[in-house]
Scaffold this motif. Sequence first.
Motif, PDB file in Angstrom:
ATOM      1  N   LEU A  59      39.580  31.825  30.675  1.00  0.00           N
ATOM      2  CA  LEU A  59      38.869  32.806  31.045  1.00  0.00           C
ATOM      3  C   LEU A  59      37.375  32.388  31.380  1.00  0.00           C
ATOM      4  CD1 LEU A  59      39.325  34.075  27.866  1.00  0.00           C
ATOM      5  CD2 LEU A  59      39.336  35.560  30.267  1.00  0.00           C
ATOM      6  N   THR A  60      37.235  30.873  31.102  1.00  0.00           N
ATOM      7  CA  THR A  60      35.575  30.047  31.634  1.00  0.00           C
ATOM      8  C   THR A  60      35.658  29.777  33.204  1.00  0.00           C
ATOM      9  OG1 THR A  60      35.702  29.211  30.091  1.00  0.00           O
ATOM     10  CG2 THR A  60      33.507  28.390  31.589  1.00  0.00           C
ATOM     11  N   ALA A  92      35.266  33.185  35.722  1.00  0.00           N
ATOM     12  CA  ALA A  92      34.091  33.538  35.749  1.00  0.00           C
ATOM     13  C   ALA A  92      33.713  32.488  36.699  1.00  0.00           C
ATOM     14  CB  ALA A  92      33.620  33.467  34.249  1.00  0.00           C
ATOM     15  N   LYS A 141      41.941  43.214  29.216  1.00  0.00           N
ATOM     16  CA  LYS A 141      40.920  43.461  30.483  1.00  0.00           C
ATOM     17  C   LYS A 141      41.071  42.971  31.568  1.00  0.00           C
ATOM     18  CE  LYS A 141      37.714  40.762  26.962  1.00  0.00           C
ATOM     19  NZ  LYS A 141      36.621  41.396  26.363  1.00  0.00           N
ATOM     20  N   LEU A 163      43.159  41.235  33.310  1.00  0.00           N
ATOM     21  CA  LEU A 163      43.083  40.559  33.770  1.00  0.00           C
ATOM     22  C   LEU A 163      44.851  40.420  34.500  1.00  0.00           C
ATOM     23  CD1 LEU A 163      41.232  37.836  31.855  1.00  0.00           C
ATOM     24  CD2 LEU A 163      40.364  38.559  33.740  1.00  0.00           C
TER      25      LEU A 163
END
Lengths: 313, 467
Positions: B93-94, B97, B118, B120
């Motif tokens: 997820l980082t 981002a 989310k 995604l």
Amino acid sequence: MSASGLAMGGAVRPRLRPLQRARRRREGAFGYAMIGASFALIIVFTLLPIAASLGLSFFSWDIISPPRFVGTENYERLAADNHVVNSFVVTLGLAVAIVLLQLVIGMALAVLVQQRRRSWVRGLFRTIYYLPLLASTAAASVFMGYIFNERFGVVNYYLALLGLPDVPWLTSSTGASATIVMVAVWQSVGFTFVLFVAALSSLPRDVLEAVALDGAGPVRTFFSVKLPLISPTVFFASVVNLINAMQLFDQPFIMTSGGPGTSTTTTTMIIYQTAFQNLQFGYGSAISMVLFAVLIAMTGVQFLVARRWVFYS
Amino acid sequence: MSYPEAALSRRTLLKAGGTGLAMAGLASLAACTSAGSGSGSKTLTVAYFGDQKAADAFRKRIEPVVRKLDKSVTVRVNGTSGTDWNVFFAKLLTQIASGSSPDIVSVATEGLQLMASKDLAMPLDDYVKRDIKELKSYFDDVPASLVEAMMFQGHLYELPTDYNAGNMYYNTALLQQAGVAAPTEHWTIDDFHAASTALARNKNTEAYGWVVRLWGSWTSFLYANGGNLLEEGKYPGGSWLWDAAYKGDPSAQGRSGGWKWGDPTANSAEAVEALQYLLEMKRAGLSPSPDVSGGSDLQNLFAAGRVGMAIGGGFWAGGLANAGMKRGSFDVQFFPEWKSQRHLFGASGFAIFQKSDKKDLAWEVVKELSKPSSFDVIFPGNATTPARQSLLTAERYATTGPQNWQVFGKTLTEFPTTAPIPAPPYYNALATALNQRTTQAISSGDVKSALDGLQRDLEAARSSAGS
């Protein structure tokens, strides 16, 4: 030499030739460029992230959706969050134990090494004690996790050979905290040790000779003369070590996952879990800002208290 | 006119500072650029749970599969290591981002609802509806329970390629030495306890070994004891798939739009009893203090003959063989019956990212990876259990074992209540809380208090996640 120069009481500078002036300008420019570059890096990698974190602490942000302004909600939530409050207590306990041991052991090792007459022996011990500091904390933590494993660790293996029972090094609250402190001190005591060795080496010889002539023994000499003289170094070491220890992360994260329970869950671990695992970057930023404030306050207190015991000759 | 030493005009100082800032800015821009996903390129990026060495090996295996579809496409596999799925998702997820979105991601049950909630991962509904005839052989071969585990709010997000159910492995030699007969299909928790007691007489071994995590931990005992960490429910919907792909299949009856995990039930009587049971095992010397771990250490201890019994899935077959265990030196049986013989499982597959600009190609790759011919290419050496039941054959396990390999498939078909692990959108917080509270219970000996804490943690996590 001009009259105005004398009147101002300042040293009169010799007139420089144009070529010398140009060279000095270039040197000056180079120096400021170096300062400018490091200053820029501090801005980009330290001050801006701190400012961004402060700003983010007033938002709710899951890294994927756009941030939503929530005012002081994150700070209000933080005060009532037992996990966060507990993490500060745990971190403070571990940090105080680590710093005290670093100072005491670092000083003891430095004094012992300084007493060696042969320089190669002193060099050898300096290298040995400093070596753990060069190892990656993560790698050392993985390694130590295996060594202290209750089931198949080397430490318990040798204890068993001595007929002693297994020790829950990492699976009991007390054992895990003690092991984390032990590993953190083992890995970082070399820094304190080197500082103290340097300080003890630079003590004025005439003062020490005078003390010896007065008949003071080694213990009295250490506590009454050497320690006060190197108190600025002790103060520096205590400030730097406390700031580092309050940011303890690798050892508990890798060796105990913060457990058992939350007995070794430090504030930086909570920040990581909150922001990067639970995707609450605003709340994580709020916790990190509180940690930042706590560190500033603790350092401020150390400076205030230092007035009573630090001796600047 | 004189110049003080090293004096500079303000203009020069500003120039120097500006140069430094510009250099730092350029450095950070370069860093951002290099982290780009290669969007618009002919590179298909896959996020993979494993270190980069394993990811490179995976790339070598899947690249021919992708090249069959489009020769001009290159494949990049980004490995992300971690102790368990929660660490993988945190890092993934980082990366996302920071603008580094992959096209495809290998996602297990643990992260499916997180990715889906989310937005995604993209629902595959339209693709599946379009290619339903082509996928007939797939759905005919894959149990409905695995497919349902890959649904969320009525949409399908993955075609499961593999799964692992929590079965019980045992060391055949250690059992024989202890005078214990091999467990039968319908062995009970009392049989398990008797076997553990007999195994514990050998002081050089651990009768029963386990690790602290969501899959196959004390949670297997919890399932067999009729409990769960979260209230079980189902999302409505999904009939578009069940009617089209599983029409007339009795195992698909009652299937829905995916598992809906409700209020926490972590301190229920069943949960307390299950964890208390394992604590009593430890007190009686039948089980050691478990580590928080992905299970590799436990597998190594088992392979070294130090553990008599442990929970494992099909992936243990390959793992134990790699660790040097010979076929016949270990075997597997269903998890013992307590209040029921309900098992837990986790499934895995490949999801397509919403942000991918190569969705059509990614879908073709996903379909290709779900074919029987692809399974051993992407998962060599029985590293997991194939979702396609036609691949569960004696030949597959002839080299590695176990001899009782039929257990893997039968776990899904003979125990229809068998269910996926509870992995809601706030899985990461759940995993952290579960690990902390389990170690707290083991350390303090106070199971009820620890599980009350887990209940509070899960309620807070659920509330924060807005579930």
